[in-house]
Motif scaffolding. Structure first.
Motif, PDB file in Angstrom:
ATOM      1  N   ASP A  36     -42.041 -15.276  62.302  1.00 24.26           N
ATOM      2  CA  ASP A  36     -41.407 -15.173  60.990  1.00 24.26           C
ATOM      3  C   ASP A  36     -42.322 -15.686  59.881  1.00 24.26           C
ATOM      4  N   TYR A  37     -43.116 -16.694  60.191  1.00 23.17           N
ATOM      5  CA  TYR A  37     -44.015 -17.301  59.202  1.00 23.17           C
ATOM      6  C   TYR A  37     -45.114 -16.326  58.794  1.00 23.17           C
ATOM      7  N   TYR A  38     -45.717 -15.652  59.774  1.00 23.44           N
ATOM      8  CA  TYR A  38     -46.786 -14.692  59.491  1.00 23.44           C
ATOM      9  C   TYR A  38     -46.984 -13.804  60.706  1.00 23.44           C
ATOM     10  N   HIS A  39     -47.074 -12.509  60.482  1.00 27.52           N
ATOM     11  CA  HIS A  39     -47.352 -11.584  61.580  1.00 27.52           C
ATOM     12  C   HIS A  39     -47.977 -10.311  61.027  1.00 27.52           C
ATOM     13  N   CYS A  68     -51.659 -14.556  69.883  1.00 23.39           N
ATOM     14  CA  CYS A  68     -50.813 -15.740  69.696  1.00 23.39           C
ATOM     15  C   CYS A  68     -51.339 -16.467  68.459  1.00 23.39           C
ATOM     16  N   ALA A  69     -51.138 -17.756  68.369  1.00 22.08           N
ATOM     17  CA  ALA A  69     -51.579 -18.484  67.178  1.00 22.08           C
ATOM     18  C   ALA A  69     -53.094 -18.655  67.133  1.00 22.08           C
ATOM     19  N   HIS A  70     -53.682 -19.134  68.242  1.00 20.01           N
ATOM     20  CA  HIS A  70     -55.116 -19.436  68.256  1.00 20.01           C
ATOM     21  C   HIS A  70     -55.853 -18.859  69.458  1.00 20.01           C
ATOM     22  N   GLY A  71     -55.180 -18.157  70.338  1.00 19.58           N
ATOM     23  CA  GLY A  71     -55.848 -17.523  71.463  1.00 19.58           C
ATOM     24  C   GLY A  71     -55.689 -18.210  72.799  1.00 19.58           C
ATOM     25  N   VAL A  72     -54.820 -19.205  72.907  1.00 20.86           N
ATOM     26  CA  VAL A  72     -54.617 -19.908  74.184  1.00 20.86           C
ATOM     27  C   VAL A  72     -53.497 -19.251  74.989  1.00 20.86           C
ATOM     28  N   GLU A  83     -52.734  -9.776  86.612  1.00 20.30           N
ATOM     29  CA  GLU A  83     -52.286 -10.030  87.986  1.00 20.30           C
ATOM     30  C   GLU A  83     -51.218  -9.024  88.430  1.00 20.30           C
ATOM     31  N   ARG A  84     -50.532  -8.414  87.490  1.00 18.55           N
ATOM     32  CA  ARG A  84     -49.487  -7.444  87.798  1.00 18.55           C
ATOM     33  C   ARG A  84     -49.983  -6.011  87.681  1.00 18.55           C
ATOM     34  N   GLY A  85     -51.292  -5.849  87.561  1.00 17.89           N
ATOM     35  CA  GLY A  85     -51.876  -4.519  87.600  1.00 17.89           C
ATOM     36  C   GLY A  85     -51.981  -3.782  86.282  1.00 17.89           C
ATOM     37  N   TYR A  86     -51.674  -4.443  85.184  1.00 16.42           N
ATOM     38  CA  TYR A  86     -51.814  -3.781  83.885  1.00 16.42           C
ATOM     39  C   TYR A  86     -53.289  -3.639  83.552  1.00 16.42           C
ATOM     40  N   GLY A  87     -53.674  -2.473  83.083  1.00 14.73           N
ATOM     41  CA  GLY A  87     -55.046  -2.231  82.652  1.00 14.73           C
ATOM     42  C   GLY A  87     -55.091  -2.135  81.143  1.00 14.73           C
ATOM     43  N   GLY A  88     -56.270  -2.121  80.598  1.00 12.20           N
ATOM     44  CA  GLY A  88     -56.399  -1.957  79.150  1.00 12.20           C
ATOM     45  C   GLY A  88     -55.819  -3.098  78.353  1.00 12.20           C
ATOM     46  N   ILE A  89     -55.967  -4.313  78.846  1.00 14.96           N
ATOM     47  CA  ILE A  89     -55.438  -5.492  78.152  1.00 14.96           C
ATOM     48  C   ILE A  89     -56.567  -6.130  77.340  1.00 14.96           C
ATOM     49  N   ARG A  90     -56.256  -6.495  76.096  1.00 16.55           N
ATOM     50  CA  ARG A  90     -57.232  -7.156  75.228  1.00 16.55           C
ATOM     51  C   ARG A  90     -56.616  -8.428  74.651  1.00 16.55           C
ATOM     52  N   ASN A  91     -57.370  -9.496  74.688  1.00 19.74           N
ATOM     53  CA  ASN A  91     -56.986 -10.761  74.067  1.00 19.74           C
ATOM     54  C   ASN A  91     -57.650 -10.835  72.694  1.00 19.74           C
ATOM     55  N   VAL A  92     -56.864 -11.132  71.658  1.00 21.12           N
ATOM     56  CA  VAL A  92     -57.416 -11.255  70.312  1.00 21.12           C
ATOM     57  C   VAL A  92     -57.952 -12.682  70.149  1.00 21.12           C
ATOM     58  N   GLU A  93     -59.282 -12.789  70.085  1.00 20.17           N
ATOM     59  CA  GLU A  93     -59.944 -14.089  69.970  1.00 20.17           C
ATOM     60  C   GLU A  93     -59.530 -14.803  68.687  1.00 20.17           C
ATOM     61  N   GLY A  94     -59.197 -16.074  68.803  1.00 20.75           N
ATOM     62  CA  GLY A  94     -58.836 -16.860  67.633  1.00 20.75           C
ATOM     63  C   GLY A  94     -57.420 -16.652  67.157  1.00 20.75           C
ATOM     64  N   GLY A  95     -56.724 -15.683  67.737  1.00 15.22           N
ATOM     65  CA  GLY A  95     -55.318 -15.459  67.441  1.00 15.22           C
ATOM     66  C   GLY A  95     -55.037 -15.029  66.010  1.00 15.22           C
ATOM     67  N   ILE A  96     -53.770 -15.169  65.658  1.00 11.49           N
ATOM     68  CA  ILE A  96     -53.310 -14.739  64.337  1.00 11.49           C
ATOM     69  C   ILE A  96     -53.942 -15.588  63.239  1.00 11.49           C
ATOM     70  N   ALA A  97     -54.317 -16.823  63.560  1.00 14.72           N
ATOM     71  CA  ALA A  97     -54.973 -17.675  62.561  1.00 14.72           C
ATOM     72  C   ALA A  97     -56.279 -17.039  62.108  1.00 14.72           C
ATOM     73  N   ALA A  98     -57.057 -16.501  63.055  1.00 15.51           N
ATOM     74  CA  ALA A  98     -58.325 -15.854  62.710  1.00 15.51           C
ATOM     75  C   ALA A  98     -58.087 -14.551  61.954  1.00 15.51           C
ATOM     76  N   VAL A  99     -57.093 -13.790  62.380  1.00 19.20           N
ATOM     77  CA  VAL A  99     -56.769 -12.533  61.700  1.00 19.20           C
ATOM     78  C   VAL A  99     -56.295 -12.819  60.275  1.00 19.20           C
ATOM     79  N   ALA A 100     -55.403 -13.788  60.137  1.00 18.67           N
ATOM     80  CA  ALA A 100     -54.863 -14.142  58.823  1.00 18.67           C
ATOM     81  C   ALA A 100     -55.985 -14.581  57.872  1.00 18.67           C
ATOM     82  N   SER A 101     -56.920 -15.353  58.403  1.00 26.48           N
ATOM     83  CA  SER A 101     -58.046 -15.824  57.587  1.00 26.48           C
ATOM     84  C   SER A 101     -58.846 -14.654  57.018  1.00 26.48           C
ATOM     85  N   LEU A 102     -59.069 -13.641  57.837  1.00 28.80           N
ATOM     86  CA  LEU A 102     -59.791 -12.450  57.376  1.00 28.80           C
ATOM     87  C   LEU A 102     -59.018 -11.699  56.296  1.00 28.80           C
ATOM     88  N   LYS A 103     -57.693 -11.852  56.321  1.00 27.47           N
ATOM     89  CA  LYS A 103     -56.842 -11.177  55.345  1.00 27.47           C
ATOM     90  C   LYS A 103     -56.553 -12.066  54.134  1.00 27.47           C
TER      91      LYS A 103
END
Length: 108
Positions: A36-39, A68-72, A83-103
């Protein structure tokens, strides 16, 4: 060894900007009050603790970006999905904090 990859916040925003990434491919695993704070508009809020019961909502035909917030927490969710077989998974480094900073938004 994990089968998922990291993606930079810059690459995520570039992909969103040029249409290569759709907002519905972004799974935000933060708690509702954090979302709710930022997305990112159009991203899907699925708090980390609800992922196991909401796997059916994930579209495995496209790359899934986990943020997530910071990537943890997102790393833990990427491991869980991997572990459940999903492919094509990407972790956003630095989380929403890093994305928000760029914006130009100070998330913290």
């Amino acid at each position: 060894m994990a089968n998922w990859q990291n993606v930079t916040p810059e690459a995520l925003l570039e992909g969103l900007g040029n249409g290569r990434i759709e907002p519905i491919q972004i799974i935000d695993v933060r708690e509702p009050f954090e979302w709710d704070y930022y997305h990112l508009e159009g991203s899907i809020p699925i708090p980390m603790n609800t992922i196991p019961s909401r796997l059916g909502e994930l579209d495995d035909s496209k790359t899934i970006y986990v943020i997530c917030a910071h990537g943890v927490r997102s790393v833990a969710v990427c491991d869980f999905l991997d572990e459940r077989g999903y492919g094509g998974i990407r972790n956003v480094e630095g989380g929403i904090a890093a994305v928000a900073s760029l914006k130009g938004f100070a998330y913290d």
